[in-house]
Design an enzyme around this catalytic site. Sequence first.
Site, short mmCIF file in Angstrom:
data_model
loop_
_atom_site.label_atom_id
_atom_site.label_comp_id
_atom_site.label_asym_id
_atom_site.label_seq_id
_atom_site.Cartn_x
_atom_site.Cartn_y
_atom_site.Cartn_z
N LYS A 174 -3.16 -79.82 -25.29
CA LYS A 174 -3.56 -80.61 -26.48
C LYS A 174 -3.02 -80.46 -27.51
O LYS A 174 -1.73 -81.27 -26.80
CB LYS A 174 -4.69 -79.94 -26.63
CG LYS A 174 -6.17 -80.42 -25.39
CD LYS A 174 -7.45 -80.47 -26.40
CE LYS A 174 -7.90 -80.77 -25.31
NZ LYS A 174 -9.54 -79.87 -24.38
N TYR A 230 -14.77 -74.20 -20.45
CA TYR A 230 -14.51 -75.25 -20.62
C TYR A 230 -13.36 -74.49 -19.73
O TYR A 230 -11.88 -74.42 -20.92
CB TYR A 230 -15.04 -76.63 -20.51
CG TYR A 230 -14.07 -76.94 -19.80
CD1 TYR A 230 -15.13 -77.63 -18.58
CD2 TYR A 230 -13.02 -78.14 -20.44
CE1 TYR A 230 -13.96 -78.87 -17.87
CE2 TYR A 230 -12.14 -79.33 -19.21
CZ TYR A 230 -12.86 -79.44 -18.51
OH TYR A 230 -12.05 -80.51 -17.54
N ASP A 276 -6.95 -69.14 -22.37
CA ASP A 276 -7.26 -70.62 -22.25
C ASP A 276 -7.37 -71.01 -23.72
O ASP A 276 -8.44 -71.25 -24.74
CB ASP A 276 -8.57 -71.01 -21.01
CG ASP A 276 -8.40 -72.62 -21.12
OD1 ASP A 276 -8.02 -73.01 -22.48
OD2 ASP A 276 -9.37 -73.14 -20.65
#
Length: 433
Positions: A273, A150, A245
């Site tokens: 995050k 994702y 990522d």
Amino acid sequence: MLRRSRSRYPRSEKLFAAASRILPGGVDSPVRAFKAVGATPLFVSRGRGAIIEDADGHKYIDFVMSWGPLIHGHAPKGLVKALAAAAARGTSFGAPTELETRLAQRVATLMPSMERVRFVNSGTEALMSAARVARAFTARDKIVKFEGCYHGHADAFLVKAGSGAMTLGVPTSPGVAASAAQDTLVARYNDLDSVERLLAANPREVGAIFVEPIAGNMGVVPPRDGFLEGLRRICTRDGILLVFDEVISGFRAAAGGAQQVFGIKPDLTCLGKIIGGGLPVGAYGGRADIMALVAPSGPVYQAGTLSGNPLAMTAGLWSLENLSPRLYRHLAKLGARLAGGLADAARVHGVPLQVNAFGSVVTPFFTSEPVRDYESAAAADTEAYAAFFRGMLERGVYPPPSQFEGWFLSGAHTERDIEKTLKAARDTFKTSR
Ligand SMILES: *Cc1c(COP(=O)(O)O)cnc(C)c1O
């Protein structure tokens, strides 16, 4: 689900009903709605350390931890103090502050591949922007991603493989234009041959390969030996940019992320995050010659009213300054105990379970076959997970409300929290048999 005569969660249910009349699905991000586990979402009233409290006054050991950002736990004292002081000085200026440089320097020190850094407000924005820069730098429009990874919800990434490995990607969501999806090619995680096939079918057309170096969004799936090295070799050979990522793995797999653990230097890295310490921050960056294209240094446009926001930078700085070898030792120890304990409990009670883990992220997959890619992850029994989830919730443990997510540990979790969690798991397995 059967209606119970008296719910354990009357206030959460009332709050969810009110939310559902004004917010689509009652939430601001889909997984929060508990749809995958057949339950009503709990409304959280507060968090402290590893514990959250719901609107009905129940306490839980939290393994969602805001989906990864809270490596130091909820509301650490030092962070709350730093934020209060920053807020008193002004919450946003739309002008440079020293905090942005300091956080960027800290990032570059931990991750030397980040020669230049641009702050944005989310992981989605970081990935979307990195794709634009990669296309500009290589003058190639196509990108490769892996099924099950994702990369946020930008159009170019909401794509799955079409039928047959050579076909164009197809949108995974209505509203994503076919034209936006057709430049995204989808390979299989941990399978270098699937990448080679796509590149052979699209010669000199692929500008970037995007990968979660440790997959976290189909549940945890670590890279096979040689997978990341292979991607690096292929990218260098074909003039393709390798984009890591590290929105989850950054500052979690190690202080320097997965790229430190595996000793691989990506051309660009996307972060989110943990870098925001619980406030909205994302970042992309990497090679100075590539990032020189970003406006106003270069012609690739990308901007943000609240980018580099002083509160967000303060939270990020506090979080990164408090990373330590001791924290990672603690996380590794708890992660190993949680993973091993869940596997043992399942074995004792005859539950087919594969526990994947990487440091402080753990996924118990309800399947008897090893999970190495999207296909094997998708074979997990989501009904069994849902029942397990509900049993854990009733016993004071808050796991992610989906089979295909990681359980996140923090420095605030204790060995006692893990033992309590394992007891809840044993009791849940016992009663569900
Ligand atoms: C969470 C996540 C994103 C998206 O970040 P948001 O801040 O939710 O937009 C991108 N990539 C990975 C690997 C993620 O886990």
